[in-house]
Design a protein around this motif. Sequence first.
Motif, PDB file in Angstrom:
ATOM      1  N   LEU A 180      21.758  32.187   9.851  1.00  0.00           N
ATOM      2  CA  LEU A 180      20.703  32.812   9.041  1.00  0.00           C
ATOM      3  C   LEU A 180      20.242  34.115   9.683  1.00  0.00           C
ATOM      4  O   LEU A 180      20.059  35.139   9.001  1.00  0.00           O
ATOM      5  CB  LEU A 180      19.522  31.860   8.880  1.00  0.00           C
ATOM      6  CG  LEU A 180      19.636  30.778   7.809  1.00  0.00           C
ATOM      7  CD1 LEU A 180      18.493  29.772   7.952  1.00  0.00           C
ATOM      8  CD2 LEU A 180      19.631  31.391   6.413  1.00  0.00           C
ATOM      9  N   ILE A 181      20.039  34.099  11.014  1.00  0.00           N
ATOM     10  CA  ILE A 181      19.654  35.318  11.733  1.00  0.00           C
ATOM     11  C   ILE A 181      20.722  36.395  11.531  1.00  0.00           C
ATOM     12  O   ILE A 181      20.416  37.566  11.246  1.00  0.00           O
ATOM     13  CB  ILE A 181      19.454  35.021  13.231  1.00  0.00           C
ATOM     14  CG1 ILE A 181      18.222  34.132  13.440  1.00  0.00           C
ATOM     15  CG2 ILE A 181      19.326  36.314  14.039  1.00  0.00           C
ATOM     16  CD1 ILE A 181      18.049  33.641  14.869  1.00  0.00           C
ATOM     17  N   TRP A 182      21.977  36.004  11.664  1.00  0.00           N
ATOM     18  CA  TRP A 182      23.077  36.955  11.523  1.00  0.00           C
ATOM     19  C   TRP A 182      23.142  37.511  10.106  1.00  0.00           C
ATOM     20  O   TRP A 182      23.264  38.728   9.911  1.00  0.00           O
ATOM     21  CB  TRP A 182      24.389  36.262  11.884  1.00  0.00           C
ATOM     22  CG  TRP A 182      25.613  37.111  11.722  1.00  0.00           C
ATOM     23  CD1 TRP A 182      26.556  37.013  10.737  1.00  0.00           C
ATOM     24  CD2 TRP A 182      26.043  38.187  12.572  1.00  0.00           C
ATOM     25  NE1 TRP A 182      27.543  37.948  10.918  1.00  0.00           N
ATOM     26  CE2 TRP A 182      27.262  38.681  12.031  1.00  0.00           C
ATOM     27  CE3 TRP A 182      25.534  38.774  13.726  1.00  0.00           C
ATOM     28  CZ2 TRP A 182      27.962  39.741  12.619  1.00  0.00           C
ATOM     29  CZ3 TRP A 182      26.228  39.829  14.300  1.00  0.00           C
ATOM     30  CH2 TRP A 182      27.418  40.296  13.753  1.00  0.00           C
ATOM     31  N   LEU A 183      23.053  36.653   9.113  1.00  0.00           N
ATOM     32  CA  LEU A 183      23.162  37.085   7.722  1.00  0.00           C
ATOM     33  C   LEU A 183      22.039  38.060   7.357  1.00  0.00           C
ATOM     34  O   LEU A 183      22.272  39.119   6.771  1.00  0.00           O
ATOM     35  CB  LEU A 183      23.130  35.874   6.791  1.00  0.00           C
ATOM     36  CG  LEU A 183      23.210  36.166   5.286  1.00  0.00           C
ATOM     37  CD1 LEU A 183      24.534  36.817   4.937  1.00  0.00           C
ATOM     38  CD2 LEU A 183      23.007  34.889   4.484  1.00  0.00           C
ATOM     39  N   ILE A 184      20.808  37.701   7.726  1.00  0.00           N
ATOM     40  CA  ILE A 184      19.661  38.549   7.380  1.00  0.00           C
ATOM     41  C   ILE A 184      19.735  39.888   8.110  1.00  0.00           C
ATOM     42  O   ILE A 184      19.501  40.955   7.524  1.00  0.00           O
ATOM     43  CB  ILE A 184      18.341  37.825   7.708  1.00  0.00           C
ATOM     44  CG1 ILE A 184      18.184  36.564   6.829  1.00  0.00           C
ATOM     45  CG2 ILE A 184      17.148  38.751   7.499  1.00  0.00           C
ATOM     46  CD1 ILE A 184      17.036  35.664   7.247  1.00  0.00           C
ATOM     47  N   LEU A 263      12.063  33.473  13.395  1.00  0.00           N
ATOM     48  CA  LEU A 263      10.882  34.232  12.970  1.00  0.00           C
ATOM     49  C   LEU A 263      10.720  35.538  13.730  1.00  0.00           C
ATOM     50  O   LEU A 263      10.356  36.566  13.145  1.00  0.00           O
ATOM     51  CB  LEU A 263       9.620  33.382  13.164  1.00  0.00           C
ATOM     52  CG  LEU A 263       9.528  32.063  12.389  1.00  0.00           C
ATOM     53  CD1 LEU A 263       8.166  31.424  12.615  1.00  0.00           C
ATOM     54  CD2 LEU A 263       9.779  32.275  10.906  1.00  0.00           C
ATOM     55  N   PHE A 264      10.988  35.528  15.027  1.00  0.00           N
ATOM     56  CA  PHE A 264      10.605  36.663  15.864  1.00  0.00           C
ATOM     57  C   PHE A 264      11.761  37.553  16.317  1.00  0.00           C
ATOM     58  O   PHE A 264      11.528  38.562  16.983  1.00  0.00           O
ATOM     59  CB  PHE A 264       9.850  36.172  17.096  1.00  0.00           C
ATOM     60  CG  PHE A 264       8.558  35.482  16.784  1.00  0.00           C
ATOM     61  CD1 PHE A 264       7.608  36.091  15.981  1.00  0.00           C
ATOM     62  CD2 PHE A 264       8.286  34.212  17.279  1.00  0.00           C
ATOM     63  CE1 PHE A 264       6.411  35.469  15.685  1.00  0.00           C
ATOM     64  CE2 PHE A 264       7.083  33.573  16.988  1.00  0.00           C
ATOM     65  CZ  PHE A 264       6.144  34.206  16.184  1.00  0.00           C
ATOM     66  N   SER A 265      12.992  37.210  15.985  1.00  0.00           N
ATOM     67  CA  SER A 265      14.109  38.015  16.494  1.00  0.00           C
ATOM     68  C   SER A 265      14.433  39.211  15.612  1.00  0.00           C
ATOM     69  O   SER A 265      15.042  40.176  16.080  1.00  0.00           O
ATOM     70  CB  SER A 265      15.365  37.145  16.639  1.00  0.00           C
ATOM     71  OG  SER A 265      15.817  36.707  15.377  1.00  0.00           O
ATOM     72  N   ILE A 266      14.038  39.180  14.329  1.00  0.00           N
ATOM     73  CA  ILE A 266      14.479  40.240  13.404  1.00  0.00           C
ATOM     74  C   ILE A 266      13.466  41.378  13.253  1.00  0.00           C
ATOM     75  O   ILE A 266      13.854  42.556  13.345  1.00  0.00           O
ATOM     76  CB  ILE A 266      14.832  39.646  12.029  1.00  0.00           C
ATOM     77  CG1 ILE A 266      15.944  38.591  12.188  1.00  0.00           C
ATOM     78  CG2 ILE A 266      15.303  40.745  11.072  1.00  0.00           C
ATOM     79  CD1 ILE A 266      16.265  37.821  10.939  1.00  0.00           C
ATOM     80  N   PRO A 267      12.167  41.113  13.038  1.00  0.00           N
ATOM     81  CA  PRO A 267      11.252  42.245  12.772  1.00  0.00           C
ATOM     82  C   PRO A 267      10.790  42.966  14.036  1.00  0.00           C
ATOM     83  O   PRO A 267       9.606  43.196  14.243  1.00  0.00           O
ATOM     84  CB  PRO A 267      10.080  41.553  12.060  1.00  0.00           C
ATOM     85  CG  PRO A 267      10.029  40.199  12.671  1.00  0.00           C
ATOM     86  CD  PRO A 267      11.463  39.820  12.947  1.00  0.00           C
TER      87      PRO A 267
END
Length: 553
Positions: A180-184, A263-267
Amino acid sequence: MIGDKLSLKKQDSSMVMAFMWVTFISLLVGGLMGLLQTLVRTGKFNLPFGIGYYQILTVHGVVLGLVLTTFFIVGFQFALMIKTVGITTAQRKWAWASFWVMLIGTVASATMILLGKANVLYTFYAPLKAHPIFYFGLTFVVVGSWIACFVNFNQLFKWKKKNPGKHSPLLAFMVVINMLIWLISTLGVAATVLLQFIPWSLGLVDSMNILVSRTLFWYFGHPLVYFWLLPAYMAWYGILPKIIGGKIFSDSLARLAFLLFLLFSIPVGFHHQLLEPGIDPFWKYLQVVLTFAVVIPSLLTAFSMFATFEITGRQKGYTGLFGWFKNLPWKDVRFFAPFMGMVAFIPAGAGGLINASYQLNQVVHNTIWVTGHFHLTLATTVILTFFGISYWLVPVLTGRKLNKKINNLGMIQTVVWLIGMLFMSGSMHIAGLLGAPRRSAFSNYQGSEQAAEWIGYQYGQAIGGSILFIGILLMLYIFIYMAFLAPKGVEEFPIAELPTGAEPTPWVLENWKLWVGIAVVLILFAYTVPFIDIIQNSPPGSPPFGWPIGNGS
């Protein structure tokens, strides 16, 4: 229960091994390029055949940072999913499709780099321009990985349908979080490549909004770090307890840690852009705060792992304050290599806090300190854990045993790697504090006042690079031996279990709509307003995604 331990059929093993072969070929190619870089930076070595420094720098970064990691992670995660939730014939075909699409993209991009038509470094910042095939190749790699994402999602979905009322197997849950992290996050790099770089490289447009492209890249670039790291965490949480003869400390804590990474790795991409104009300081500060929040799941992981180690040791009867620690299986490379990766993550994490700090970042920004940090996180913590996984995964896939000879050679390889990285990363960190720039060959600053101060640390990097290359050759020998020469037999696929009578995992931790929804809200909150500002405040008359870059702006 963690989940049924299913068997890997021959066709499953062949598929996962295909990913492993690309991984270790990439290790050799990328490692050789890294060695050449360190030799060039001493000022005593010239590249032969007209090869350029930035050509090998690009190969090193792309092949090791993107190709090796993505192929190993996707292959390893397929093995985990097959073992815990199974795979259908159709899913296996799509898994092979993901491999071939990724491989085609890799070959295309690598060819352009090797031909000297894509010397754009790992970050491929504009106005550096590559051949269009390079960008199409990157697109294929991302699309291939998306296929793998949806295969993994479908595997867990079908398992849940067959097992209503049961919690997902822990390792399958972790794989889906990472995908999910990778896809987003890859939506950002896909957008900049498809909408900006490909049209520009084809000559369809003559302009590009530089700040938009860098923002979209770092929307992807920092989550990429956690895409690398979380498979190591999977091994720490779900594999190591079995190897040391223990149980998982807490299923709930493990799932919570992974959800917090979601929650915290992308933004948080702006903390790579703290010195760039055009982004409001408030939004930079906000993303710095979110970046520091990622420390929480890392500390949860440290607590969980050492709790597992201590509880296991005390259950085995070891007493005293550190009796449990002294009696860990230090001579088992399946434990030793990942554990040393954990140890390296202590200074790596501290360096990450410095990089993310609004103030301290200005001391080390664009210096080789950042490269040294990169080598502690990816090239030590992650890679040593990947090596540790390989010692049992490759024999499982090839129907062979990890014998004493290879175990002992693996111990030597781990020590060689640690010594090499001590020289390499240590020299980079010190030189960075003295102001040595990153991405630069010795010729770029030869003769300057600072060059004499940096040169000793350049030799330190060359020594470290040489030792690391020896470690790479050792690892390649070990891989080939485990694939073809090790004694035939059945090697254990070590999946840890929960202790009897463990507290039940709260169902809220598997509410996918809730957690993905919160992640999307955080991303929109962190990026929507500043992204609109970036576009609105572009130079007058420029299109939303572009301004002229021919003058090097």
